[in-house]
Structure formats: C-alpha cells, structure tokens
Design a protein around this motif. Structure first.
Motif, PDB file in Angstrom:
ATOM      1  N   ARG A 190      -8.726  -1.858  -0.367  1.00 52.38           N
ATOM      2  CA  ARG A 190      -9.302  -2.331   0.900  1.00 52.38           C
ATOM      3  C   ARG A 190      -8.618  -1.710   2.118  1.00 52.38           C
ATOM      4  O   ARG A 190      -9.280  -1.271   3.064  1.00 52.38           O
ATOM      5  N   PHE A 191      -7.287  -1.683   2.103  1.00 55.13           N
ATOM      6  CA  PHE A 191      -6.549  -1.257   3.290  1.00 55.13           C
ATOM      7  C   PHE A 191      -6.109   0.210   3.240  1.00 55.13           C
ATOM      8  O   PHE A 191      -5.857   0.803   4.291  1.00 55.13           O
ATOM      9  N   GLY A 192      -5.994   0.788   2.036  1.00 57.81           N
ATOM     10  CA  GLY A 192      -5.570   2.176   1.935  1.00 57.81           C
ATOM     11  C   GLY A 192      -6.425   3.118   2.763  1.00 57.81           C
ATOM     12  O   GLY A 192      -5.893   3.891   3.576  1.00 57.81           O
ATOM     13  N   PRO A 193      -7.764   3.101   2.604  1.00 61.59           N
ATOM     14  CA  PRO A 193      -8.602   3.987   3.424  1.00 61.59           C
ATOM     15  C   PRO A 193      -8.498   3.701   4.914  1.00 61.59           C
ATOM     16  O   PRO A 193      -8.592   4.631   5.737  1.00 61.59           O
ATOM     17  N   VAL A 209       0.834  -1.203   0.000  1.00 59.27           N
ATOM     18  CA  VAL A 209       0.000   0.000   0.000  1.00 59.27           C
ATOM     19  C   VAL A 209       0.867   1.251   0.000  1.00 59.27           C
ATOM     20  O   VAL A 209       0.603   2.211  -0.734  1.00 59.27           O
ATOM     21  N   MET A 210       1.921   1.264   0.797  1.00 57.40           N
ATOM     22  CA  MET A 210       2.803   2.429   0.857  1.00 57.40           C
ATOM     23  C   MET A 210       3.465   2.680  -0.491  1.00 57.40           C
ATOM     24  O   MET A 210       3.517   3.821  -0.968  1.00 57.40           O
ATOM     25  N   MET A 211       3.978   1.635  -1.138  1.00 58.47           N
ATOM     26  CA  MET A 211       4.658   1.797  -2.411  1.00 58.47           C
ATOM     27  C   MET A 211       3.719   2.338  -3.475  1.00 58.47           C
ATOM     28  O   MET A 211       4.079   3.241  -4.248  1.00 58.47           O
ATOM     29  N   TYR A 212       2.507   1.825  -3.532  1.00 57.50           N
ATOM     30  CA  TYR A 212       1.589   2.228  -4.596  1.00 57.50           C
ATOM     31  C   TYR A 212       1.050   3.641  -4.381  1.00 57.50           C
ATOM     32  O   TYR A 212       0.930   4.425  -5.326  1.00 57.50           O
ATOM     33  N   VAL A 213       0.717   3.979  -3.127  1.00 58.48           N
ATOM     34  CA  VAL A 213       0.115   5.290  -2.865  1.00 58.48           C
ATOM     35  C   VAL A 213       1.167   6.385  -2.787  1.00 58.48           C
ATOM     36  O   VAL A 213       0.976   7.483  -3.308  1.00 58.48           O
ATOM     37  N   SER A 231      -7.603  10.331  -3.564  1.00 55.09           N
ATOM     38  CA  SER A 231      -7.086  11.640  -3.159  1.00 55.09           C
ATOM     39  C   SER A 231      -7.010  11.757  -1.644  1.00 55.09           C
ATOM     40  O   SER A 231      -6.051  12.336  -1.104  1.00 55.09           O
ATOM     41  N   SER A 232      -7.988  11.200  -0.937  1.00 51.97           N
ATOM     42  CA  SER A 232      -7.967  11.244   0.526  1.00 51.97           C
ATOM     43  C   SER A 232      -6.848  10.380   1.084  1.00 51.97           C
ATOM     44  O   SER A 232      -6.135  10.783   2.007  1.00 51.97           O
ATOM     45  N   VAL A 233      -6.690   9.170   0.518  1.00 54.24           N
ATOM     46  CA  VAL A 233      -5.633   8.267   0.979  1.00 54.24           C
ATOM     47  C   VAL A 233      -4.269   8.864   0.676  1.00 54.24           C
ATOM     48  O   VAL A 233      -3.361   8.871   1.520  1.00 54.24           O
ATOM     49  N   HIS A 234      -4.097   9.382  -0.547  1.00 53.58           N
ATOM     50  CA  HIS A 234      -2.817   9.946  -0.948  1.00 53.58           C
ATOM     51  C   HIS A 234      -2.432  11.125  -0.064  1.00 53.58           C
ATOM     52  O   HIS A 234      -1.261  11.273   0.325  1.00 53.58           O
TER      53      HIS A 234
END
Length: 239
Positions: free
Chosen positions: A60-63, A25-29, A201-204
């Motif tokens: 699933r886990f980003g938010p 998740v960290m790498m992608y976002v 946008s919120s996750v990023h």
C-alpha cells in the motif's frame, strides 16, 4: 467563504504510527529480508506485527513513498544534462515463464526506469525507451549490450545517433546495477505475478537510489552526513 480541504492523510485509518510504517517499508524493500525476517527483527525492537501486515504495508505505502521520492529526484535531475544512459534487460522467471525487466541506469549508477514485458523485441524496447525519455528527458549517449531491439527502437524515434559504440565491457554499469535487485529477488523466493514484479522493481529502484551514497568514493565523515540526510528525508516522506 469556501471551506479549505484538509490535506489527505494516507495513515488516517491505521493504528500504527507513520514512523513505524516507514520503518517497515524501508526494511523490507531496502534489505534482502523476507516478510517473516522483518516481523522477527521488529519484535526484538518491541514492535509486534504480523508478517502479513508487512506485506500489506509495503504493497500500500511502498509505491506512495517511492513515487514521492522519484518526483523530487526527477525534478532535480531534469535541471542537468544526462551524460550517458546504460540500457539493459534481465530475465525474471515467474511461474516457469520467462519475463524481461528492462532497466535504464545513468552514468553514476542511478536507476532511472524499470519496465517489465513478456518479450524483448522492438515493440517492448520502444515502450521502455519512450517511457524513460518522457520522464527523464533526453540524454547525450545511450549504451546497450548490442541487442538489435534497441537500435530498431531508437531508429524509429529518430534518435539512432544517441546509441554509442558497443563493446564487451562498456555496459558494466547496467550489469552491476542488477545485483542488488537479484539479491532481493532471491530473498523473496521469486515473484508470482508480472504486476507484482513491476510494482516491486519500481519501488526497489527508488528506495535503492535514495540510500545509495557511494561510500567507497567519499570520506567516512561525508558518508555519515549523507546517510543521516537520506534517513531524515525518508522519515519526512508523506508527512
């Protein structure tokens, strides 16, 4: 005697470890990488997953991760007075249709709020400002790019005294904060749905805030300490 409920484990149905999921998740976002870029980089490190798994995990886990980080930061930031907010909207094209991503940034470049609408009129500005004020509290001053929707919305809220004088370069803080998201948008080859834009946008914003250490303002040693602390905190999210 009542039986105590076990804390909810969001990773219980997944074969991969929470550490791997957090890394994906960290790498992608955080970085401007495509789904397949993340898949290839992980394969070089001995982790064999499909790019569709990357899509599933960030969705699933980003938010969840972003929400936990946001709660901690908002709880801490509400204890202090917000000197100045910078509000600005940027256009995002989805399937040939124009949408607007409203963003609130504080005086230090922290992205406070992201909100997607189809228009940029008074109604949209009012929703955006209400959302930001409810979550982060009141600020001493609000700087905008001169769009009339902001003034009309603040007037309806009885807060027109917060709007500072607008000049050509005064809102550069918000303009510059758009750049990391624009780089990420190009790597994703744009968005397909308004709902996906709002979620990403919120996750990023939360992930970018967490790892933004302003290395140009501190010494190398201080930056390394802050970077290690941010990474350790990320690895403990939802633990």
């Amino acid at each position: 005697m009542a039986r105590q409920k076990k804390p909810h484990d969001p990773f219980r149905w997944f074969d991969s470890s929470p550490e791997v999921i957090r890394l994906v998740v960290m790498m992608y976002v955080r970085y401007p990488l495509s789904l397949r870029n993340v898949e290839d980089l992980l394969f070089e490190r001995g982790i064999d997953i499909c790019h569709e798994t990357v899509r599933l995990w960030w969705g699933r886990f980003g938010p969840m991760f972003a929400g936990e980080i946001r709660r901690r930061r908002v709880h801490h930031m509400r204890q202090f007075t917000h000197w100045r907010w910078h509000l600005d909207e940027m256009y995002v094209k989805i399937n040939g249709e124009m949408f607007y991503l409203w963003r609130a940034v504080d005086h230090e470049g922290e992205v406070l709020e992201s909100f997607v609408t189809k228009t940029r009129d008074k109604v949209a500005a009012l929703k955006f400002i209400k959302k930001a004020l409810k979550r982060h509290g009141r600020t001493n001053a609000i700087i905008t790019d001169g769009l009339g929707s902001y003034g009309a919305a603040l007037k309806e809220l009885g807060a027109e005294d917060l709007q500072a004088r607008v000049s050509r370069w005064k809102n550069n803080r918000a303009e510059n904060s758009h750049l990391p998201f624009r780089r990420r948008e190009r790597a994703m080859t744009r968005f397909r749905r308004m709902k996906t834009l709002q979620k990403f946008s919120s996750v990023h914003a939360s992930v970018h805030n967490h790892f933004a250490q302003e290395r140009h303002l501190v010494s190398r040693e201080v930056y390394k300490q802050r970077r290690s602390a941010a990474l350790a905190e990320w690895q403990a999210v939802m633990a």
